[in-house]
Design a protein around this motif. Structure first.
Motif, mmCIF file in Angstrom:
data_model
loop_
_atom_site.group_PDB
_atom_site.id
_atom_site.type_symbol
_atom_site.label_atom_id
_atom_site.label_comp_id
_atom_site.label_asym_id
_atom_site.label_seq_id
_atom_site.Cartn_x
_atom_site.Cartn_y
_atom_site.Cartn_z
ATOM 1 N N LYS A 67 0.814 -1.209 0.000
ATOM 2 C CA LYS A 67 0.000 0.000 0.000
ATOM 3 C C LYS A 67 0.853 1.266 0.000
ATOM 4 C CE LYS A 67 -4.129 -2.040 2.111
ATOM 5 N NZ LYS A 67 -5.091 -1.985 3.242
ATOM 6 N N SER A 68 2.183 1.107 0.139
ATOM 7 C CA SER A 68 3.098 2.257 0.042
ATOM 8 C C SER A 68 4.251 1.873 -0.882
ATOM 9 C CB SER A 68 3.618 2.654 1.423
ATOM 10 O OG SER A 68 4.018 1.519 2.178
ATOM 11 N N PRO A 69 3.933 1.580 -2.163
ATOM 12 C CA PRO A 69 4.934 0.978 -3.051
ATOM 13 C C PRO A 69 5.962 1.963 -3.592
ATOM 14 C CG PRO A 69 2.926 1.414 -4.263
ATOM 15 C CD PRO A 69 2.638 1.758 -2.822
ATOM 16 N N HIS A 70 7.190 1.459 -3.756
ATOM 17 C CA HIS A 70 8.203 2.187 -4.508
ATOM 18 C C HIS A 70 7.734 2.242 -5.959
ATOM 19 C CE1 HIS A 70 11.982 3.175 -6.493
ATOM 20 N NE2 HIS A 70 12.566 3.351 -5.323
ATOM 21 N N PRO A 71 7.908 3.381 -6.641
ATOM 22 C CA PRO A 71 7.545 3.428 -8.064
ATOM 23 C C PRO A 71 8.316 2.369 -8.850
ATOM 24 C CG PRO A 71 7.973 5.629 -7.216
ATOM 25 C CD PRO A 71 8.402 4.672 -6.144
ATOM 26 N N PRO A 72 7.826 1.970 -10.000
ATOM 27 C CA PRO A 72 8.506 0.929 -10.788
ATOM 28 C C PRO A 72 9.801 1.403 -11.430
ATOM 29 C CG PRO A 72 6.583 1.762 -11.962
ATOM 30 C CD PRO A 72 6.533 2.366 -10.598
ATOM 31 N N THR A 73 10.078 2.708 -11.346
ATOM 32 C CA THR A 73 11.316 3.260 -11.891
ATOM 33 C C THR A 73 12.201 3.765 -10.755
ATOM 34 O OG1 THR A 73 10.176 5.365 -12.199
ATOM 35 C CG2 THR A 73 10.283 3.894 -14.099
ATOM 36 N N ALA A 74 13.426 4.186 -11.094
ATOM 37 C CA ALA A 74 14.411 4.537 -10.076
ATOM 38 C C ALA A 74 14.011 5.743 -9.230
ATOM 39 C CB ALA A 74 15.756 4.792 -10.752
ATOM 40 N N PRO A 76 10.954 8.659 -8.014
ATOM 41 C CA PRO A 76 11.642 8.967 -6.767
ATOM 42 C C PRO A 76 12.007 7.703 -6.000
ATOM 43 C CG PRO A 76 9.291 9.293 -6.488
ATOM 44 C CD PRO A 76 9.509 8.979 -7.936
ATOM 45 N N HIS A 77 13.133 7.754 -5.305
ATOM 46 C CA HIS A 77 13.620 6.595 -4.556
ATOM 47 C C HIS A 77 12.954 6.599 -3.181
ATOM 48 C CE1 HIS A 77 16.132 3.198 -4.233
ATOM 49 N NE2 HIS A 77 17.124 3.738 -3.552
ATOM 50 N N ARG A 78 11.704 6.156 -3.153
ATOM 51 C CA ARG A 78 10.876 6.235 -1.950
ATOM 52 C C ARG A 78 9.943 5.027 -1.893
ATOM 53 N NH1 ARG A 78 14.098 9.773 -1.531
ATOM 54 N NH2 ARG A 78 13.767 11.992 -1.055
ATOM 55 N N GLY A 79 9.586 4.646 -0.673
ATOM 56 C CA GLY A 79 8.572 3.626 -0.479
ATOM 57 C C GLY A 79 9.101 2.204 -0.409
ATOM 58 N N PHE A 80 8.163 1.263 -0.407
ATOM 59 C CA PHE A 80 8.471 -0.157 -0.199
ATOM 60 C C PHE A 80 8.823 -0.860 -1.503
ATOM 61 C CE2 PHE A 80 6.644 -4.517 -0.313
ATOM 62 C CZ PHE A 80 7.574 -5.133 0.522
ATOM 63 N N SER A 81 9.924 -1.608 -1.470
ATOM 64 C CA SER A 81 10.341 -2.454 -2.597
ATOM 65 C C SER A 81 10.269 -3.908 -2.168
ATOM 66 C CB SER A 81 11.772 -2.129 -3.032
ATOM 67 O OG SER A 81 11.889 -0.795 -3.472
ATOM 68 N N ALA A 82 9.436 -4.686 -2.828
ATOM 69 C CA ALA A 82 9.324 -6.111 -2.523
ATOM 70 C C ALA A 82 10.560 -6.856 -3.029
ATOM 71 C CB ALA A 82 8.064 -6.676 -3.166
#
Length: 331
Positions: A67-74, A76-82
């Motif tokens: 629910k707080s995902p990192h964007p699929p691109t580099a 902004p470098h923010r949020g959760f990366s699975a």
């Protein structure tokens, strides 16, 4: 091999102790790129709270973390990366000229969460929504600020150790373009390390990194630099800060931006077969990446010409360099 330095000597008020500490700090970063710091000023209770909150978040079901995902691109470098979203191995061979010692591409076995300053004018943070680990945002806003204050003192100590004016490096980090990363390395079978690693070999992009880790171990540094051989840095537990130099500091000062990775923890002597077929326990770490202001120019400082210099085609800004280095890690 990796000396443990007492940061209290820098803040003791004794000029001789301070200067000796600064020289040792710079010597360790020049030779190996890493030192171990104790009494760095970040309270154990603050570190405990950060680790407890990180553990709580990573133990949530995946659908809650997403629910707080990192964007699929580099950026902004923010949020959760699975697990599997980021591949640090793509940058393992950055700066290597010797093709014979190229490091293999290995899959990273980790999940992470990236946080920036609330003052960052370019990128906003991605926080868990209400009802998903509600202590997360206040905990890490506070932890970010504590690390930032500590970072400035360490940069002052490095400047003194290099014979530069005290504020030389700290004034290049006024905008808080830093990043905080929480990492969880799930428990995995030992056999997985034949084709994967917890985080692949890399150098950090910024100036310095403050790393806090649990006692599981597995952090290794390439020694000597460029050799392709890695030696372990024993974990002193979460209250010890592992400090390492990054690419920007190397460009400014020549101090060693050491290649490092997180791999299989060391086995006790005489127990080499103990984990065959066994599961390697999970690991948690928190890294604070001190990054220069995006407009700072990455040109040598020790010749006296670096500060105040205009951008030229010969030297890139820290922002340009960071953008170049992060490309390819997210696809």
């Amino acid at each position: 091999m990796f000396e443990r330095l007492d940061f209290a000597n820098y803040q003791s008020g004794n000029v001789a102790k301070r200067d000796q500490f600064c020289r040792k700090l710079v010597s360790g970063l020049r030779q190996r790129g890493f030192v171990r710091l104790v009494n760095h000023g970040i309270e154990p209770s603050t570190i405990d709270k950060a680790f407890a909150t990180s553990r709580h978040f990573f133990q949530l079901p995946l659908n809650q973390k997403l629910k707080s995902p990192h964007p699929p691109t580099a950026n902004p470098h923010r949020g959760f990366s699975a697990v599997g979203l980021e591949n640090v191995s793509t940058i393992s061979n950055y700066g290597r000229e010797d093709k014979s010692s190229q490091l293999p591409l290995l899959k990273d076995m980790k999940e992470s969460y990236d946080i920036g300053s609330e003052r960052d004018e370019l990128y906003s943070n991605i926080w868990p929504p209400t009802g998903v680990c509600d202590t997360f945002e206040p905990t890490f806003v506070e932890f970010f600020e504590v690390c930032y204050r500590t970072q400035l003192l360490i940069l002052e100590a490095i400047s003194i150790g290099l014979g530069l004016p005290t504020q030389t490096l700290s004034q290049l980090h006024a905008a808080q373009h830093n990043e905080l990363r929480l990492t969880h390395y799930p428990a995995v079978p030992q056999e997985a390390f034949s084709t994967s690693t917890r985080i692949a070999a890399h150098t950090d992009f910024g100036s310095i990194t403050l790393l806090f880790q649990d006692r599981v171990g597995g952090l290794e540094v390439e020694s000597p630099p460029g050799s392709g051989s890695f030696v372990g840095i024993a974990s002193g537990g979460p209250y010890e800060c592992i400090l390492n130099a990054g690419d920007c500091l190397q460009k400014w000062t020549g101090l060693c931006s050491a290649r490092h990775r997180v791999h299989l923890p060391e086995l006790p002597q005489g127990n080499e077969q103990a984990r065959k077929g066994d599961v390697v326990e999970e690991r948690f770490s928190i890294a604070y990446f001190a990054k220069p202001d995006r407009t700072a120019v990455l040109r040598p400082l020790l010749d006296g010409s670096g500060l105040g210099a205009k951008v030229s085609s010969e030297f890139v800004t820290a922002g340009e360099f960071q953008h170049m280095r992060i490309q390819g890690r997210y696809a």
